[in-house]
Design an enzyme around this catalytic site. Structure first.
Site, PDB file in Angstrom:
ATOM      1  N   GLY A 139       0.699  -1.296   0.144  1.00 50.64           N
ATOM      2  CA  GLY A 139       0.054  -0.007  -0.042  1.00 50.64           C
ATOM      3  C   GLY A 139       0.865   1.309   0.091  1.00 50.64           C
ATOM      4  N   LEU A 176       0.443   3.681  -2.145  1.00 54.76           N
ATOM      5  CA  LEU A 176       0.873   3.370  -3.443  1.00 54.76           C
ATOM      6  C   LEU A 176       1.165   4.599  -4.028  1.00 54.76           C
ATOM      7  CD1 LEU A 176      -2.245   1.119  -4.556  1.00 54.76           C
ATOM      8  CD2 LEU A 176       0.096   0.592  -3.806  1.00 54.76           C
ATOM      9  N   HIS A 177       2.207   4.787  -5.047  1.00 55.40           N
ATOM     10  CA  HIS A 177       2.730   5.796  -5.706  1.00 55.40           C
ATOM     11  C   HIS A 177       2.853   5.457  -7.378  1.00 55.40           C
ATOM     12  CE1 HIS A 177       6.265   3.539  -5.478  1.00 55.40           C
ATOM     13  NE2 HIS A 177       6.280   3.710  -4.303  1.00 55.40           N
ATOM     14  N   GLY A 187       5.516   4.445  -8.811  1.00 52.10           N
ATOM     15  CA  GLY A 187       6.083   3.353  -9.060  1.00 52.10           C
ATOM     16  C   GLY A 187       5.109   2.024  -8.874  1.00 52.10           C
ATOM     17  N   HIS A 188       4.405   1.895  -8.035  1.00 54.83           N
ATOM     18  CA  HIS A 188       3.389   0.890  -8.041  1.00 54.83           C
ATOM     19  C   HIS A 188       2.497   0.955  -9.432  1.00 54.83           C
ATOM     20  CE1 HIS A 188       4.277   1.447  -3.529  1.00 54.83           C
ATOM     21  NE2 HIS A 188       4.184   0.229  -3.703  1.00 54.83           N
ATOM     22  N   GLN A 234      12.225  -3.377  -9.903  1.00 54.98           N
ATOM     23  CA  GLN A 234      13.572  -3.463  -9.774  1.00 54.98           C
ATOM     24  C   GLN A 234      14.275  -2.817  -8.796  1.00 54.98           C
ATOM     25  OE1 GLN A 234      15.862  -5.283 -11.430  1.00 54.98           O
ATOM     26  NE2 GLN A 234      17.720  -4.225 -10.505  1.00 54.98           N
ATOM     27  N   ASP A 258      13.462  -2.945  -5.813  1.00 50.48           N
ATOM     28  CA  ASP A 258      13.999  -3.745  -4.799  1.00 50.48           C
ATOM     29  C   ASP A 258      14.484  -4.816  -5.402  1.00 50.48           C
ATOM     30  OD1 ASP A 258      12.304  -2.899  -2.157  1.00 50.48           O
ATOM     31  OD2 ASP A 258      11.229  -2.619  -3.908  1.00 50.48           O
ATOM     32  N   GLN A 279      15.099  -8.564  -3.733  1.00 49.39           N
ATOM     33  CA  GLN A 279      13.779  -9.218  -3.399  1.00 49.39           C
ATOM     34  C   GLN A 279      13.433  -9.895  -4.873  1.00 49.39           C
ATOM     35  OE1 GLN A 279      10.227  -7.572  -1.452  1.00 49.39           O
ATOM     36  NE2 GLN A 279       9.699  -6.855  -3.512  1.00 49.39           N
ATOM     37  N   SER A 300       7.591   4.706  -0.936  1.00 50.06           N
ATOM     38  CA  SER A 300       6.691   4.910   0.328  1.00 50.06           C
ATOM     39  C   SER A 300       7.236   5.725   1.594  1.00 50.06           C
ATOM     40  CB  SER A 300       5.770   3.654   0.863  1.00 50.06           C
ATOM     41  OG  SER A 300       5.301   3.241  -0.371  1.00 50.06           O
TER      42      SER A 300
END
Ligand code: AMP
Length: 303
Positions: free
Chosen positions: A51, A53-54, A56-57, A168, A170, A173, A206
């Site tokens: 959540g 959200l920005h 990027g999301h 990317q 992260d 991850q 975030s």
């Protein structure tokens, strides 16, 4: 809208035109909706998020929209990936704004479970990926990736997605999730989307909202430093220590920045490179006031 005991109430948001976005906190409900979409011949895309959200999301959601007939966004601040003293309690949770962004980007379903829905009993079953989780962020966040791989496995099992979209930004991850999916024969594809940056180069996050005005001004030094590293490699530098030193020197221009690591690693094994060959991942983590910031750049020198 308010949460019930096991997550957010199921609601239907009627959009202009014929599309509808549905929101639920219930596992049974999301399973049913994705089963219906699959039966209708739609490919299911999942964008897992915490959540807040920005853009990027939003870029991941747009990629999912382009690729899949049915797009699910999960909003879940996963407690098991936070360590003691980390920002789990303070993590921003602007639920209504998140729904609005999802709606604007054509999401079909938002899955926003409570912690009790996702972890209804003491969790005894964990998915762990060894080796590659011990480098970079794994050093300072010992159980972080175990929480990430476990919650992603749960989300993949719940949603039954064909494709899951990750950023990317992260980088570790992405490598860990890809490896988990490959090692465990999970029947989905992992798609990695480029890092979205602010105009001054700072990777959108975030956690950027934790920064004071001055810290926000200082934060783009991280990307400046990464670009300096890339320039050196593109100009022929093959010694990772020299590149690392230069990156560190640039970052030191902001004394408030506490560097956690600057690493030049193989983009797949995440092992330190001894000599820079074809492709190298330059990854950094640093604290700036209350925020822990990470960023990275992959340099493919074509050598
Ligand atoms: P988070 O909500 O921070 O867990 O992030 C959810 C997903 O969005 C992860 O796959 C992130 O890598 C991705 N993401 C976060 N920030 C960005 C960004 N600036 N550009 C692209 N993807 C991002």
């Amino acid at each position: 809208m308010s949460p019930n005991a096991s997550g957010w109430r199921s609601v239907e948001i009627v959009l202009k035109g014929a599309r509808r976005m549905r929101v639920t906190g219930k596992i049974a409900e999301i399973r049913q909706w994705t089963a219906e979409a699959r039966a209708a011949g739609k490919g299911i895309g999942l964008v897992p998020t915490m959540g807040a959200l920005h853009v990027g999301h939003a870029s991941l959601i747009d990629a999912a929209r382009r690729r899949c007939g049915f797009v699910v966004v999960s909003l879940f601040v996963n407690p098991t990936q936070f360590g003691p003293g980390e920002d789990f309690d303070n993590y921003p949770r602007p639920f209504e704004r998140d729904l609005a962004l999802c709606e604007q980007h054509g999401v079909d379903v938002v899955f926003a479970p409570s912690a009790a829905e996702m972890y209804p009993r003491e969790n005894l079953s964990w998915v762990t990926v060894s080796g590659i989780t011990e480098h970079l962020c794994g050093r300072s966040r010992p159980n972080h990736f175990r929480g990430v791989t476990t919650v992603c496995t749960k989300l993949f099992n719940i949603v039954g997605c064909d494709v899951a979209f990750f950023g990317q930004k992260d980088a570790q991850q992405c490598v860990v999730i890809r490896r988990m999916v490959a090692d465990l024969n999970m029947p989905l594809e992992i798609l990695v989307c480029p890092t979205v940056r602010e105009a001054d180069g700072l990777a959108v996050s975030s956690r950027n909202q934790y920064l004071s005005a001055q810290q926000r001004k200082d934060a783009p030094i991280i990307y400046e430093a990464l670009k300096k590293g890339r320039e050196m490699i593109e100009a022929g530098e093959t010694d990772p220590a020299r590149v690392r030193e230069r990156i560190e020197a640039v970052m030191r221009r902001v004394p408030a920045l506490q560097i956690e690591y600057i690493s030049l690693v193989d983009p797949e094994t995440l092992e330190d490179v001894k000599r820079i060959g074809r492709a190298v991942l330059i990854a950094v983590a640093a604290r700036l006031g209350p925020a822990r910031l990470i960023d990275n750049i992959v340099v493919d020198s074509g050598r």
